[in-house]
Design an enzyme around this catalytic site. Structure first.
Site, short mmCIF file in Angstrom:
data_model
loop_
_atom_site.label_atom_id
_atom_site.label_comp_id
_atom_site.label_asym_id
_atom_site.label_seq_id
_atom_site.Cartn_x
_atom_site.Cartn_y
_atom_site.Cartn_z
N TYR A 1 1.90 0.69 15.27
CA TYR A 1 0.90 0.42 14.25
C TYR A 1 1.12 1.31 13.03
O TYR A 1 1.18 2.53 13.15
CB TYR A 1 -0.51 0.67 14.80
CG TYR A 1 -1.57 0.37 13.78
CD1 TYR A 1 -1.85 -0.95 13.43
CD2 TYR A 1 -2.24 1.38 13.13
CE1 TYR A 1 -2.79 -1.24 12.48
CE2 TYR A 1 -3.20 1.10 12.16
CZ TYR A 1 -3.47 -0.21 11.85
OH TYR A 1 -4.39 -0.50 10.90
N LYS B 1 -2.44 -2.26 8.37
CA LYS B 1 -2.53 -3.71 8.41
C LYS B 1 -1.65 -4.33 7.33
O LYS B 1 -1.26 -3.67 6.38
CB LYS B 1 -3.99 -4.14 8.21
CG LYS B 1 -4.70 -4.34 9.52
CD LYS B 1 -4.18 -5.58 10.25
CE LYS B 1 -4.63 -5.56 11.70
NZ LYS B 1 -3.95 -6.52 12.55
N ASP C 1 0.88 -1.17 0.00
CA ASP C 1 0.00 0.00 0.00
C ASP C 1 0.91 1.21 0.00
O ASP C 1 1.58 1.49 0.99
CB ASP C 1 -0.88 -0.03 1.26
CG ASP C 1 -1.75 1.22 1.41
OD1 ASP C 1 -1.56 2.17 0.62
OD2 ASP C 1 -2.59 1.24 2.32
C1 F6R Z 1 -6.12 1.10 6.78
C2 F6R Z 1 -7.36 0.86 7.50
C3 F6R Z 1 -8.21 1.99 7.84
C4 F6R Z 1 -7.54 3.04 8.71
C5 F6R Z 1 -8.54 4.15 9.07
C6 F6R Z 1 -7.92 5.26 9.88
O1 F6R Z 1 -5.74 0.00 6.04
O2 F6R Z 1 -7.69 -0.24 7.80
O3 F6R Z 1 -9.38 1.51 8.44
O4 F6R Z 1 -7.00 2.46 9.85
O5 F6R Z 1 -9.07 4.70 7.89
O6 F6R Z 1 -6.84 5.77 9.17
P1 F6R Z 1 -6.02 7.04 9.65
O7 F6R Z 1 -5.62 6.81 11.07
O8 F6R Z 1 -4.86 7.07 8.72
O9 F6R Z 1 -6.92 8.23 9.50
MG MG Z 2 -4.03 2.06 3.19
MG MG Z 3 -4.72 -2.25 2.25
#
Ligand code: F6R
Ligand code: MG
Ligand code: MG
Length: 373
Positions: free
Chosen positions: A230, A233, A12
């Site tokens: 973190y 994922k 990603d």
């Molecule tokens: C990324 C994912 C998303 C993010 C969520 C919050 O693969 O699973 O669910 O964790 O959109 O993202 P941030 O913290 O970057 O705003």
């Molecule tokens: Mg992403």
């Molecule tokens: Mg992804």
């Protein structure tokens, strides 16, 4: 042709919009890089694919697994895709390129890698699965069903060539160790471990008695364990060879008719059903999900890729999609409660422990009650 290596590598390096998709300009840039590589000696063939916000290369070449030349080329390609992502201000540009510079092997540097070196059979069907909003342990249950469960794979009973069973190599991502389980004899021992999907993951599957040539390979990187925090994922990828003494394509796809629960939905912190998707409609939407998987079917022809064919977009998986949506409704109603939300240990590197640290003073130690002098 002698031996050929199939490399499926994903990362990603920027999402469109949010963590939802790969921008078309990134696909164009990825293809441009691939065209250059195919002009030279580096790869025999390749394809660009995507699942959700993850872009992937499926490559064939003669450099073996862990080739510095191939991995270095992929790293450069992901770096230039990061530049596209930065130019368009896409979300999380370069997020999976955890190392500052390429150091000879892409493993452990962020991108997910599944690779196997094989002697190409006269006809070599195989499937590359890519998933988004989940983790490598998501493959444990389907790999178990494909290679160990006669209720899924009737070939284990019916095909004399499969009767001896398969050996599964399991990695412990926390203690960094590896063990081989020879099935069916070791079935129960295997299940002791691979049910703990956040820690134990199936890395390779072999025919019994032939540990030189895997018949399946999966990516096993856990970004949080690499970065110490973190960082998203570890959306996984895997390669499964098929037919002629191996599970049939239909047996390889069959586990995905049941959208099993996996970790990784929304903020990498929720459990949700793994929904089979078509390659053209793999973009997460609801609550950044639900977790999803695409199946890309290929044949090899002297190292050249024939395909992909979109395997999980087929109408046979429509009902699984409906079951997944019903399971998604059900799990969502749990909100921030377990097991909708992951247990605290599995959120070690997410923000919750930070919140917890802030509240540390609010907690006063209770005197033991009921103690007799
Ligand atoms: C990324 C994912 C998303 C993010 C969520 C919050 O693969 O699973 O669910 O964790 O959109 O993202 P941030 O913290 O970057 O705003
Ligand atoms: Mg992403
Ligand atoms: Mg992804």
């Amino acid at each position: 042709m002698s031996r050929v290596t199939i490399s499926a590598i994903k990362a990603d390096v920027g999402g469109y919009v949010g963590h939802g998709d790969v921008h078309p300009d990134m696909l164009v840039e990825a293809q441009r890089h691939l065209n250059q590589a195919m002009l030279g000696e580096l790869v025999i063939d390749g394809r660009v694919g995507a699942c959700g916000d993850d872009i992937n290369y499926v490559l064939t070449h003669e450099h073996g697994v862990d080739s510095a030349a191939v991995h270095g080329w992929v790293w450069e390609a992901f770096e230039s895709l990061t530049e596209v992502a930065k130019r368009l201000h896409l979300y999380g540009a370069g997020q999976d390129l955890l190392a500052d510079a390429f150091s000879g092997n892409i493993r452990g540097a962020g991108p997910g890698v599944a690779e196997l070196e094989i002697g190409e059979r006269p006809s070599e069907p195989f499937v590359v699965f890519a998933a988004d909003k989940t983790e490598p342990g998501a493959w444990n249950l389907p790999l178990y069903k494909i290679f160990c469960d006669p209720f899924n794979t009737s070939g284990l009973i019916i095909d004399p060539k499969m009767h001896a069973g398969f050996a599964l190599e399991v990695h412990d991502l926390v203690e960094n160790r590896v063990a081989l389980f020879e099935c069916p004899e070791d079935l129960y021992e295997l299940l002791v471990y691979i049910g703990t999907t956040g820690r134990f993951v199936v890395k390779y599957v072999f025919r019994r008695g032939n540990l030189d040539e895997p018949v399946a390979a999966a990516s096993t990187s856990r970004l949080s364990l690499i970065a110490g925090r973190y960082v998203g994922k570890d959306d996984p990828i895997m390669i499964v060879r098929s037919q002629s003494g191996l599970p049939a394509v239909g047996e390889v796809l069959e586990p995905f008719a049941f959208p099993h629960l996996v970790a990784g939905w929304m903020r990498g912190s929720h459990n949700g059903p793994l929904m089979p998707c078509s390659m053209s409609a793999s973009q997460p939407a609801r609550f950044d999900g639900p977790p999803r998987v695409v199946g890309m079917g290929f044949q090899l022809a002297d190292g050249k890729l024939v395909g992909p064919r979109d395997l999980l977009g087929n109408a046979s998986f429509d009902r699984a999609r409906q079951i997944a949506l019903a399971a998604a409704d059900y799990m969502r109603r749990m909100g921030p409660f377990e097991p909708g939300r992951l247990p605290m240990e599995d959120m070690e590197y997410t923000t919750l422990p930070v919140v917890e640290a802030r509240l540390a003073d609010r907690w006063k130690t209770l005197e033991p009650t009921g103690a007799t002098a």
